[in-house]
Design a protein around this motif. Structure first.
Motif, mmCIF file in Angstrom:
data_model
loop_
_atom_site.group_PDB
_atom_site.id
_atom_site.type_symbol
_atom_site.label_atom_id
_atom_site.label_comp_id
_atom_site.label_asym_id
_atom_site.label_seq_id
_atom_site.Cartn_x
_atom_site.Cartn_y
_atom_site.Cartn_z
ATOM 1 N N ASP A 64 3.067 1.185 7.309
ATOM 2 C CA ASP A 64 2.227 0.244 5.612
ATOM 3 C C ASP A 64 1.753 1.661 4.751
ATOM 4 O OD1 ASP A 64 1.626 -0.473 3.418
ATOM 5 O OD2 ASP A 64 0.148 -1.852 4.089
ATOM 6 N N PRO A 65 2.133 2.538 4.428
ATOM 7 C CA PRO A 65 2.909 3.071 3.188
ATOM 8 C C PRO A 65 3.999 3.480 4.303
ATOM 9 C CG PRO A 65 1.240 4.369 2.465
ATOM 10 C CD PRO A 65 0.838 3.491 3.735
ATOM 11 N N PRO A 66 5.208 3.060 4.260
ATOM 12 C CA PRO A 66 6.548 3.900 4.370
ATOM 13 C C PRO A 66 6.437 5.451 4.600
ATOM 14 C CG PRO A 66 7.520 2.169 3.105
ATOM 15 C CD PRO A 66 5.709 2.387 2.966
ATOM 16 N N SER A 67 6.250 6.345 3.441
ATOM 17 C CA SER A 67 5.649 7.214 2.855
ATOM 18 C C SER A 67 5.346 8.610 3.565
ATOM 19 C CB SER A 67 6.597 7.365 1.465
ATOM 20 O OG SER A 67 5.686 8.309 1.188
ATOM 21 N N ALA A 68 5.719 8.991 4.337
ATOM 22 C CA ALA A 68 4.478 10.175 5.088
ATOM 23 C C ALA A 68 4.155 10.766 4.141
ATOM 24 C CB ALA A 68 5.502 10.670 5.553
ATOM 25 N N ILE A 69 4.417 11.047 2.584
ATOM 26 C CA ILE A 69 3.736 11.989 1.984
ATOM 27 C C ILE A 69 2.582 10.604 1.311
ATOM 28 C CG2 ILE A 69 4.021 12.969 -0.593
ATOM 29 C CD1 ILE A 69 6.948 14.084 0.620
ATOM 30 N N GLU A 70 2.712 9.450 1.042
ATOM 31 C CA GLU A 70 1.309 8.770 0.386
ATOM 32 C C GLU A 70 0.757 8.598 1.265
ATOM 33 O OE1 GLU A 70 2.662 4.838 -2.033
ATOM 34 O OE2 GLU A 70 4.147 5.191 -1.679
ATOM 35 N N ARG A 71 0.928 9.082 2.534
ATOM 36 C CA ARG A 71 0.027 8.574 3.459
ATOM 37 C C ARG A 71 -0.424 9.893 3.993
ATOM 38 N NH1 ARG A 71 4.280 6.144 7.276
ATOM 39 N NH2 ARG A 71 4.038 8.249 8.596
ATOM 40 N N ARG A 72 -0.381 10.872 3.636
ATOM 41 C CA ARG A 72 -0.941 12.230 3.545
ATOM 42 C C ARG A 72 -2.481 11.939 2.901
ATOM 43 N NH1 ARG A 72 1.956 17.320 2.931
ATOM 44 N NH2 ARG A 72 1.664 16.399 1.370
ATOM 45 N N ASP A 73 -2.326 11.499 2.150
ATOM 46 C CA ASP A 73 -3.220 11.467 0.849
ATOM 47 C C ASP A 73 -3.845 9.918 0.351
ATOM 48 O OD1 ASP A 73 -2.241 13.653 -0.494
ATOM 49 O OD2 ASP A 73 -0.976 12.465 -1.276
ATOM 50 N N ALA A 74 -3.851 9.048 1.340
ATOM 51 C CA ALA A 74 -4.307 7.721 1.260
ATOM 52 C C ALA A 74 -5.477 7.650 2.613
ATOM 53 C CB ALA A 74 -3.325 6.652 2.306
ATOM 54 N N SER A 75 -6.181 6.965 2.002
ATOM 55 C CA SER A 75 -7.876 7.580 3.137
ATOM 56 C C SER A 75 -7.800 6.773 4.565
ATOM 57 C CB SER A 75 -8.825 7.128 2.448
ATOM 58 O OG SER A 75 -9.585 5.543 3.328
ATOM 59 N N ALA A 76 -8.200 7.807 5.133
ATOM 60 C CA ALA A 76 -7.948 7.198 7.003
ATOM 61 C C ALA A 76 -8.362 5.963 7.267
ATOM 62 C CB ALA A 76 -8.328 8.167 7.670
ATOM 63 N N ILE A 77 -9.400 4.916 6.487
ATOM 64 C CA ILE A 77 -9.999 4.240 6.841
ATOM 65 C C ILE A 77 -9.072 3.061 6.641
ATOM 66 C CG2 ILE A 77 -11.514 2.292 7.318
ATOM 67 C CD1 ILE A 77 -13.590 5.373 6.378
ATOM 68 N N GLY A 78 -8.708 3.285 5.323
ATOM 69 C CA GLY A 78 -7.236 2.085 4.833
ATOM 70 C C GLY A 78 -6.306 2.084 5.644
ATOM 71 N N LEU A 79 -5.318 3.346 5.780
ATOM 72 C CA LEU A 79 -4.430 3.309 6.900
ATOM 73 C C LEU A 79 -5.062 2.451 8.310
ATOM 74 C CD1 LEU A 79 -3.197 7.145 6.626
ATOM 75 C CD2 LEU A 79 -2.648 4.396 5.791
ATOM 76 N N VAL A 80 -6.128 2.810 8.179
ATOM 77 C CA VAL A 80 -6.487 1.880 9.627
ATOM 78 C C VAL A 80 -6.421 0.851 9.291
ATOM 79 C CG1 VAL A 80 -8.508 1.151 11.798
ATOM 80 C CG2 VAL A 80 -8.266 3.595 10.784
ATOM 81 N N PHE A 81 -7.207 -0.004 8.406
ATOM 82 C CA PHE A 81 -6.571 -1.579 8.179
ATOM 83 C C PHE A 81 -5.810 -1.549 8.302
ATOM 84 C CE2 PHE A 81 -11.271 -0.953 7.808
ATOM 85 C CZ PHE A 81 -11.714 -2.104 8.140
ATOM 86 N N ARG A 82 -4.637 -1.259 7.187
ATOM 87 C CA ARG A 82 -3.450 -1.920 7.219
ATOM 88 C C ARG A 82 -2.735 -1.755 7.723
ATOM 89 N NH1 ARG A 82 -1.754 0.232 1.298
ATOM 90 N NH2 ARG A 82 -3.037 2.110 2.218
ATOM 91 N N ASN A 83 -2.674 -1.245 9.618
ATOM 92 C CA ASN A 83 -1.703 -0.948 10.783
ATOM 93 C C ASN A 83 -2.247 -1.145 11.786
ATOM 94 O OD1 ASN A 83 0.823 0.046 9.020
ATOM 95 N ND2 ASN A 83 -0.904 1.512 8.042
#
Lengths: 331, 283, 281
Positions: A64-83
């Motif tokens: 989450d989110p599934p798109s690699a491009i979206e992930r590239r611009d997302a904040s790393a900390i947000g990604l950690v919490f979502r995954n």
């Protein structure tokens, strides 16, 4: 009898107090180091999460989110919490942005202790070999630089002309980034056929030369007017004044400037290993690691350099301790 | 024989003789003599360098003559300025300011807790002795090729010397001075602002002065690990590769001028701030 | 032996208290104990110290090093905390008195900040205590006059002689009008001639301001010349061995030190010091 028992008791007390003092000094350091390691682990998670998620996705996991491009611009900390299920993967990558402490430790062991156990301590893939290459250049250069520095300092202290003509340049040279000439020295000496140890040692010598000179001049001048006047009343010669007063009083300065010189010599040797195409030495390992993105190798080389520096400066510190204690100058 | 080399050696001997005469003569304690003697010595070394390279026809790929270096310097002022801005202003200076502010803030924090001080100070002292330039490849990987990664290297390099010196300086007041503040029932911040910070200034400036050279070294060496196509470190490593040593020496000249001017500026500010310190007092 | 001395000292103390009962009590110590824990074991810096100081007294503490005279002054200033007994300053605990800014303290060394001019050094406590700018200037002018340093306000401490520096530090202690002045060997580092001069000035200042002064010294003539009461102390453990009421008049020219009366008091102080086995090592 009673006296002996009392003395023993007193000594036991002293040892106990010493231990207590040592642990009082050690506990905060251990806590701080532990905190740094813990922070390091925590930092690994956001630093490595994106790569970990990409790999997990390739392995078929839903991200989450599934798109690699979206992930590239997302904040790393947000990604950690979502995954949060994929946090574990951030500590075990092959080429992490920030390797975890245990990965660095593992690499250090693999390229040192493990190599020794397999009888290949001096193979090209062993950090012991590379550390040895750097160490030999450092120590040779440091020795040359120290001897030359002390000699120049003696000259400056005893000759008014040298003091006036040379001393300002020695001081000014400390404000100049002389390390910048390292690549040139290596390449020029290579082009006239001098390779290997000598060019690096020359850089190390040059870098340790000025701190030792300036420190020793200060040290040889540290006796005050009264002490010098005393020797004059004995009509002591210049060389007697030197051996009996100036040299002994310069010892604390000598050791301090040697520590600075040794640290500078090591930096010189490491930087000197870079422009020759990264053949051997810790500097070469750093450069090679950075070419091929081998982050764990970079960190291992970095720690090897740190350990080398600590050992070298520690040895000088130990000699300093013993010498100054014998001379009654230890504080 | 070789006139050029002969004349340069003669100049060295003559200048040295003049220096000996001046250093032992009557005006030896005058400011002018103190200035002329080292200048003459430096000039005679330059002349000798020129004489050796010209007289013995030393190839420029081994050691260019000072006059050749000076010509290159003047001919490439535009490039040198661009490199200077990239490496010194953007890399070294911004990293120096960030590192100094961060070290100062952490020093105040460390100082407030005895436990932190006893734990962090040995670690900081240890770090200050390490070859920190080695982290350059890592930071170049994290922050990219441009000046940001160079500034990051500089931040780490200047951080520990300033931290250690500031913490030491904040402890430099003696018991009597702190007792005096206690008798006034002064608060922590009053004691800090009115007593401990001013007393720490000589130590803080010591750290700041050491760090000027480190900042420049960090910014230059970090460029060896990758940079855009400008910068002093980049220029040095590429021109060395092309054996254009006159350009390398011109960059080194810029680095030397920048380094001593930077140090001189910090030392000047120090003399304004710590005018009261015995080492700064004018009689 | 020790208990006998303690008994004697308590008697003489009670007598002293009665004699000066007219003016209010400023400092009162009862059975004061202070033990320092050191690496070589506990050290008794003060044992069973009883003392009453009234308003307007000039009390000197005299004794060899280690007798606790400085420690006692530091306890009054709440720079040390007693391990037993009770002490009040202006009826409060020393800590409360410190927060009320009840006293000015003068240390052995002038301890002026080298980065501040003399005037700004004197302003230091005033800034901390929140005086207005106008008040600060007014106080500085007044105390500079008091210690005879008019016109030196703009100088830096390191531009003045040692005696002038010490006078400036006294001015600093006087600046915020505390009623109590605690002085810990303030003139110990100065030469005899400067010292005489400052002693005279200090007496004059005391006479004019009516402050209560606690004064630590190891000079017998200085103690006798300055004080209305002299407290003789003795080391290991630190304790009071004698309290001497001065019979000298309030008005004291320097040559009073040659009178038989002065010499008699000095003799008694010396006897007191000897009785405390002060010099047995």
């Amino acid at each position: 009898m009673a006296d002996v028992a009392l003395a023993n008791h007193a000594r036991g007390g002293a040892v106990g107090a010493g231990l207590r003092r040592m642990s009082a000094a050690l506990v905060p350091v251990v806590v701080v180091v532990a905190a740094i390691i813990a922070l390091w682990y925590v930092a690994c998670v956001p630093m490595n999460i994106k790569e970990a998620l990409t790999q997990a996705e390739r392995a078929g996991a839903v991200i989450d989110p599934p798109s690699a491009i979206e992930r590239r611009d997302a904040s790393a900390i947000g990604l950690v919490f979502r995954n949060s299920d994929h946090i574990g993967a951030t500590f075990g990558q092959e080429r992490p942005r920030l390797p975890a402490p245990h990965q660095v430790g593992q690499e250090l062991w693999n390229s040192t202790g493990d190599m020794v156990l397999r009888g290949r301590a001096f193979s090209k893939r062993s950090l012991i070999y590379h550390a040895w290459v750097t160490l030999s250049a450092t120590v040779l250069g440091f020795a040359i630089g120290t001897v030359a520095g002390v000699a120049l300092a003696v000259g400056i202290v005893h000759s008014r002309v040298m003091n006036m003509a040379v001393m300002p340049w020695a001081i000014a040279s400390q404000t100049i980034p002389i390390l910048a000439i390292a690549p040139m020295i290596i390449v020029v000496l290579n082009s006239i056929g001098i390779t290997g140890l000598i060019p690096k040692a020359l850089i190390s010598a040059y870098l340790s030369f000025f701190p030792v000179t300036v420190g020793m001049v200060k040290g040889l001048r540290s006796p005050d007017a009264m002490q010098l006047d005393l020797l004059r009343t004995y009509s002591a010669s210049q060389s007697e004044t030197f051996w009996k007063l100036r040299l002994p009083s310069s010892m604390p300065y000598f050791f301090t400037s040697m520590k600075i010189g040794m640290a500078a010599a090591l930096v010189g040797a490491i930087v000197g290993e870079m422009p020759t195409g990264a053949v051997a030495g810790l500097g070469a390992r750093l450069l090679a690691g950075s070419y091929y993105g081998q982050t764990i190798q970079i960190w291992a080389a970095l720690f090897a350099a740190a350990i080398l520096a600590a050992v070298l400066v520690g040895i000088i510190g130990a000699i300093q301790g013993v010498t100054l204690k014998r001379m009654g100058m230890a504080r | 024989m070789n006139y050029i080399l002969g004349w340069s050696i003669a100049f060295l001997i003559g200048a040295s003789a003049l220096n000996v005469a001046m250093a032992n003569g009557e005006g030896r304690d005058q400011a002018l003599t103190r200035f002329v003697v080292p200048m003459l010595f430096g000039a005679s070394l330059l002349v000798l360098w020129e004489g050796i390279t010209r007289g013995l026809n030393v190839p420029g790929v081994i050691l260019p003559a000072p006059s050749a270096i000076w010509e290159t310097f003047q001919a490439n002022l535009g490039t040198l300025r661009e490199d200077f801005v990239q490496t010194f202003i953007k890399g070294a200076l911004s990293g120096y300011v960030i590192g100094a502010v961060a070290a100062f803030a952490v020093a105040l924090l460390v100082d407030a807790s005895d436990f932190l001080r006893r734990g962090l100070l040995p670690v900081g002292n240890f770090m200050a002795a390490l070859p920190i330039v080695g982290i350059a490849p890592i930071l170049v990987m994290w922050f990219g090729f441009d000046w940001q990664s160079k500034a990051a290297v500089v931040v780490v390099m200047v951080f520990f010397p300033i931290l250690v010196n500031t913490v030491e300086g904040l402890r430099a007041t003696d018991r009597m001075q702190r007792d005096l503040m206690r008798t006034y029932a002064a608060s922590y911040w009053q004691t800090l602002l009115k007593l401990r910070l001013p007393a720490a200034m000589p130590f803080i400036f010591n750290g700041l002065k050491i760090s000027t050279t480190l900042a420049l070294i960090g910014a230059i060496v970090a460029e060896f690990f990758g940079s855009p196509i400008r910068g002093m470190g980049f220029r040095i490593s590429t021109e060395v590769g092309r054996l254009a040593l006159d350009m390398v020496w011109a960059e080194i000249l810029v680095a030397a001028i920048a380094g001593s001017a930077f140090y001189g500026f910090v030392a000047f500010v120090e003399s304004l701030v710590t005018f009261w310190h015995p080492s700064q007092r004018r009689k | 032996m020790g208990t006998m001395e303690t008994g004697m000292q308590t008697d003489s103390l009670e007598a002293g208290t009665e004699a000066a009962a007219a003016s209010p009590v400023v400092i009162e110590a009862r059975k004061l104990d202070l033990t320092f824990q050191t690496n070589d074991g506990p050290v008794q810096a003060l044992r069973d110290v009883n003392l009453t100081i009234n308003k307007g007294d000039f009390v000197s503490f005299i004794g060899p090093s280690g007798c606790g005279k400085t420690t006692f002054l530091r306890v009054v200033a709440a720079l040390e905390h007693p391990t037993g007994g009770a002490i009040t300053v202006n009826g409060m605990t020393p800590d409360e008195a410190r927060r009320e800014r009840a006293y000015g303290y003068v240390f052995q060394a002038a301890g002026l900040y080298p980065w501040r001019t003399i005037a700004r050094n004197i302003k230091l406590p005033l800034e901390i205590m929140g005086f207005s700018k106008a008040e600060q200037d007014e106080h500085v002018d007044r105390v500079l006059k008091l210690v005879d340093l008019e016109g030196f306000g703009g100088k830096f401490p390191w531009q003045l002689s040692g005696g002038m520096q010490q006078r400036a530090s006294i001015a600093r202690a006087l600046a915020f009008d505390a009623d109590i002045l605690l002085m810990d060997e303030p003139f110990g580092a100065l030469d005899e001639i400067v010292r005489d001069h400052l002693n005279e000035q200090l007496l004059e200042l005391w006479d004019r301001t009516g402050k209560t002064i606690g004064f630590v010294t190891h000079s017998i003539p200085e103690a006798v010349y300055l004080s209305t009461r002299i407290v003789v102390m003795s080391p290991r453990p630190g304790r009071i061995t004698d309290v001497i009421e001065s019979t000298l008049p309030r008005e004291r020219p320097l040559d009073i030190r040659d009178t038989p009366e002065f010499l008699a008091i000095a003799h008694r102080v010396r006897e007191g010091l000897r009785a405390g086995h002060a010099y047995d090592d």
